[in-house]
Design an enzyme around this catalytic site. Sequence first.
Site, PDB file in Angstrom:
ATOM      1  N   CYS A 100       0.849  -1.188   0.000  1.00 11.69           N
ATOM      2  CA  CYS A 100       0.000   0.000   0.000  1.00 11.69           C
ATOM      3  C   CYS A 100       0.884   1.238   0.000  1.00 11.69           C
ATOM      4  O   CYS A 100       1.868   1.301   0.750  1.00 11.69           O
ATOM      5  CB  CYS A 100      -0.896  -0.018   1.238  1.00 11.69           C
ATOM      6  SG  CYS A 100      -2.028   1.377   1.346  1.00 11.69           S
ATOM      7  N   HIS A 142      -8.965  -3.969  -2.155  1.00 10.12           N
ATOM      8  CA  HIS A 142      -7.974  -3.169  -1.418  1.00 10.12           C
ATOM      9  C   HIS A 142      -8.320  -1.684  -1.495  1.00 10.12           C
ATOM     10  O   HIS A 142      -8.347  -0.986  -0.470  1.00 10.12           O
ATOM     11  CB  HIS A 142      -6.571  -3.428  -1.986  1.00 10.12           C
ATOM     12  CG  HIS A 142      -5.494  -2.595  -1.363  1.00 10.12           C
ATOM     13  ND1 HIS A 142      -4.497  -3.126  -0.582  1.00 10.12           N
ATOM     14  CD2 HIS A 142      -5.269  -1.257  -1.410  1.00 10.12           C
ATOM     15  CE1 HIS A 142      -3.710  -2.147  -0.161  1.00 10.12           C
ATOM     16  NE2 HIS A 142      -4.141  -0.994  -0.649  1.00 10.12           N
ATOM     17  N   GLU A 143      -8.598  -1.211  -2.717  1.00 12.49           N
ATOM     18  CA  GLU A 143      -8.877   0.225  -2.884  1.00 12.49           C
ATOM     19  C   GLU A 143     -10.159   0.634  -2.176  1.00 12.49           C
ATOM     20  O   GLU A 143     -10.212   1.674  -1.514  1.00 12.49           O
ATOM     21  CB  GLU A 143      -8.958   0.590  -4.362  1.00 12.49           C
ATOM     22  CG  GLU A 143      -7.655   0.429  -5.132  1.00 12.49           C
ATOM     23  CD  GLU A 143      -6.461   1.060  -4.449  1.00 12.49           C
ATOM     24  OE1 GLU A 143      -6.621   2.100  -3.772  1.00 12.49           O
ATOM     25  OE2 GLU A 143      -5.368   0.493  -4.561  1.00 12.49           O
TER      26      GLU A 143
HETATM   27 NI    NI Z   1      -3.593   1.041  -0.286  1.00 11.02          NI
END
Ligand code: NI
Length: 177
Positions: A100, A142-143
């Site tokens: 990330c 994830h986003e």
């Molecule tokens: Ni991220």
Amino acid sequence: MPVRDVLRMGDARLLRHAEPVKAFGQPELFDLLRDMRDTMQALDGVGLAAPQIGVNLRVVIFSVESNPRYPDAESVPETVLINPLLTPLSDAQEEGWEGCLSIPGMRGLVPRYTHLRYQGYDEFGALIDRTVSGFHARVVQHECDHLDGILYPLRVKDMRNFGFNSELFPDNTQQEA
Ligand code: NI
């Protein structure tokens, strides 16, 4: 073409629930997306969520290219996804390594739904409705987690599978999102 600072884990702004976008096709939204694209490209990221640059709106971008760790993953052109709704299509999950941009240099093994439908809008208000799997589904999850204040380490089941990229994967460089 401003590259914005990416907030890092520990900044309370990353933990907020982001607000829906109400107006599409507006200069403010285009400016936000331009900054997000510039920032993602400058940092060689796979994706970016607006809260990562301190904008508390439900806007994500991502771009899935061929990835040797996911040889079956289809490549996906850059996607703008606004006010997303994610619907897992089965209970099946699989674990995969994630990074990330808000936690630079680290990687963790994260379970995600394997098969997923996502819906939302592009910057003009046009409907997006896709059924995806594998790495594509992982990136979207994830986003969109960023929009609910969730950073991937919160989903790592065994913290022994969380560490520095340079130690975990000395021979390759994985992208971050
Ligand atoms: Ni991220």
